[in-house]
Scaffold this motif. Structure first.
Motif, PDB file in Angstrom:
ATOM      1  N   ILE A  82       5.557   1.827   4.607  1.00  0.00           N
ATOM      2  CA  ILE A  82       6.601   1.160   3.828  1.00  0.00           C
ATOM      3  C   ILE A  82       6.126   0.919   2.398  1.00  0.00           C
ATOM      4  O   ILE A  82       6.854   1.178   1.440  1.00  0.00           O
ATOM      5  N   LYS A  83       4.894   0.440   2.256  1.00  0.00           N
ATOM      6  CA  LYS A  83       4.336   0.187   0.927  1.00  0.00           C
ATOM      7  C   LYS A  83       2.914   0.755   0.898  1.00  0.00           C
ATOM      8  O   LYS A  83       1.979   0.101   1.365  1.00  0.00           O
ATOM      9  N   PRO A  84       2.726   1.975   0.383  1.00  0.00           N
ATOM     10  CA  PRO A  84       1.395   2.606   0.388  1.00  0.00           C
ATOM     11  C   PRO A  84       0.349   1.739  -0.311  1.00  0.00           C
ATOM     12  O   PRO A  84       0.601   1.152  -1.353  1.00  0.00           O
ATOM     13  N   GLY A  85      -0.821   1.668   0.298  1.00  0.00           N
ATOM     14  CA  GLY A  85      -1.921   0.888  -0.240  1.00  0.00           C
ATOM     15  C   GLY A  85      -1.901  -0.566   0.187  1.00  0.00           C
ATOM     16  O   GLY A  85      -2.805  -1.326  -0.137  1.00  0.00           O
ATOM     17  N   ARG A  86      -0.887  -0.982   0.907  1.00  0.00           N
ATOM     18  CA  ARG A  86      -0.738  -2.366   1.334  1.00  0.00           C
ATOM     19  C   ARG A  86      -1.814  -2.767   2.343  1.00  0.00           C
ATOM     20  O   ARG A  86      -2.299  -3.884   2.344  1.00  0.00           O
ATOM     21  N   VAL A  87      -2.172  -1.862   3.200  1.00  0.00           N
ATOM     22  CA  VAL A  87      -3.162  -2.127   4.240  1.00  0.00           C
ATOM     23  C   VAL A  87      -4.499  -1.587   3.741  1.00  0.00           C
ATOM     24  O   VAL A  87      -4.912  -0.498   4.082  1.00  0.00           O
ATOM     25  N   ASP A  88      -5.158  -2.382   2.929  1.00  0.00           N
ATOM     26  CA  ASP A  88      -6.418  -1.959   2.325  1.00  0.00           C
ATOM     27  C   ASP A  88      -7.574  -2.468   3.172  1.00  0.00           C
ATOM     28  O   ASP A  88      -7.728  -3.675   3.363  1.00  0.00           O
ATOM     29  N   ILE A  89      -8.384  -1.558   3.680  1.00  0.00           N
ATOM     30  CA  ILE A  89      -9.497  -1.953   4.538  1.00  0.00           C
ATOM     31  C   ILE A  89     -10.839  -1.639   3.898  1.00  0.00           C
ATOM     32  O   ILE A  89     -11.863  -1.741   4.538  1.00  0.00           O
ATOM     33  N   GLN A  90     -10.823  -1.277   2.624  1.00  0.00           N
ATOM     34  CA  GLN A  90     -12.063  -0.897   1.959  1.00  0.00           C
ATOM     35  C   GLN A  90     -12.887  -2.126   1.609  1.00  0.00           C
ATOM     36  O   GLN A  90     -12.367  -3.226   1.437  1.00  0.00           O
TER      37      GLN A  90
END
Length: 190
Positions: A82-90
């Protein structure tokens, strides 16, 4: 038409990518234990009746834990779509900006430790194309494994050994002939 809608196409591409990854894991999960059984490391392995085995806990608990874990993963994947980059696990390091990953290709330390997915776009696209082609091949292989399990009751390595020993009689055409005659005999008695 659903295929002409841009949002649907993005969803279909992600669905194919996920199915390809699961199929590659499934094929590896079928072949590796079967090879280990042939080498004598494990006993009595059968991938098609794995659900009937006794495990360390009851099937309901396994199902609930699996649904909870997969629900969490799929929810994060959906949020990233839905929103690219929203789930940042870095890892957050000072004075270092992490690149925004493409949807479906998280990259980074956890999913791309060798950093093959970074650099110029051409080699990255070649790797992505190879991955989806291997995934499509794995989906086809899994269908073949299912067909073999239904027809012969054996695993893919055992069927390969039978085919190598007698390629003229142990192949897909002999299986199709068997099913054709079976259907013909079944319907001729009506």
């Amino acid at each position: 038409m659903a295929g002409s809608d841009l949002e649907s196409l993005k969803w279909f591409a992600q669905a194919e990518l996920m199915h390809a990854r699961w199929a590659m894991l499934a094929v590896a999960g079928i072949l590796i234990p079967e090879l280990l059984e042939r080498l004598g490391f494990i006993e009595n392995f059968s991938w098609y009746d794995a659900g009937a085995r006794e495990y360390f806990t009851d099937p309901t608990t396994l199902f609930v834990v699996q649904m909870a874990l997969l629900g969490w993963v799929e929810g994060r994947r959906w949020a990233d779509m839905i929103k690219p980059g929203r789930v940042d696990i870095q890892l957050k390091l000072p004075n270092k900006k992490n690149p925004t990953p493409d949807v479906g290709y998280p990259g980074g330390l956890w999913f791309d430790p060798l950093m093959w997915g970074r650099g110029s776009p051409e080699p990255v696209m070649v790797l992505r194309t190879k991955a989806i082609k291997n995934g499509r091949l794995a989906m086809l292989a899994f269908v073949g494994f299912c067909f073999q399990a239904i027809y012969t009751g054996e695993g893919p390595i055992e069927n390969l050994m039978a085919h190598i020993a007698d390629p003229g009689h142990c192949n897909i055409f002999s299986a199709l002939l068997f099913f054709w005659f079976e259907i013909k005999l079944t319907y001729s008695t009506w």
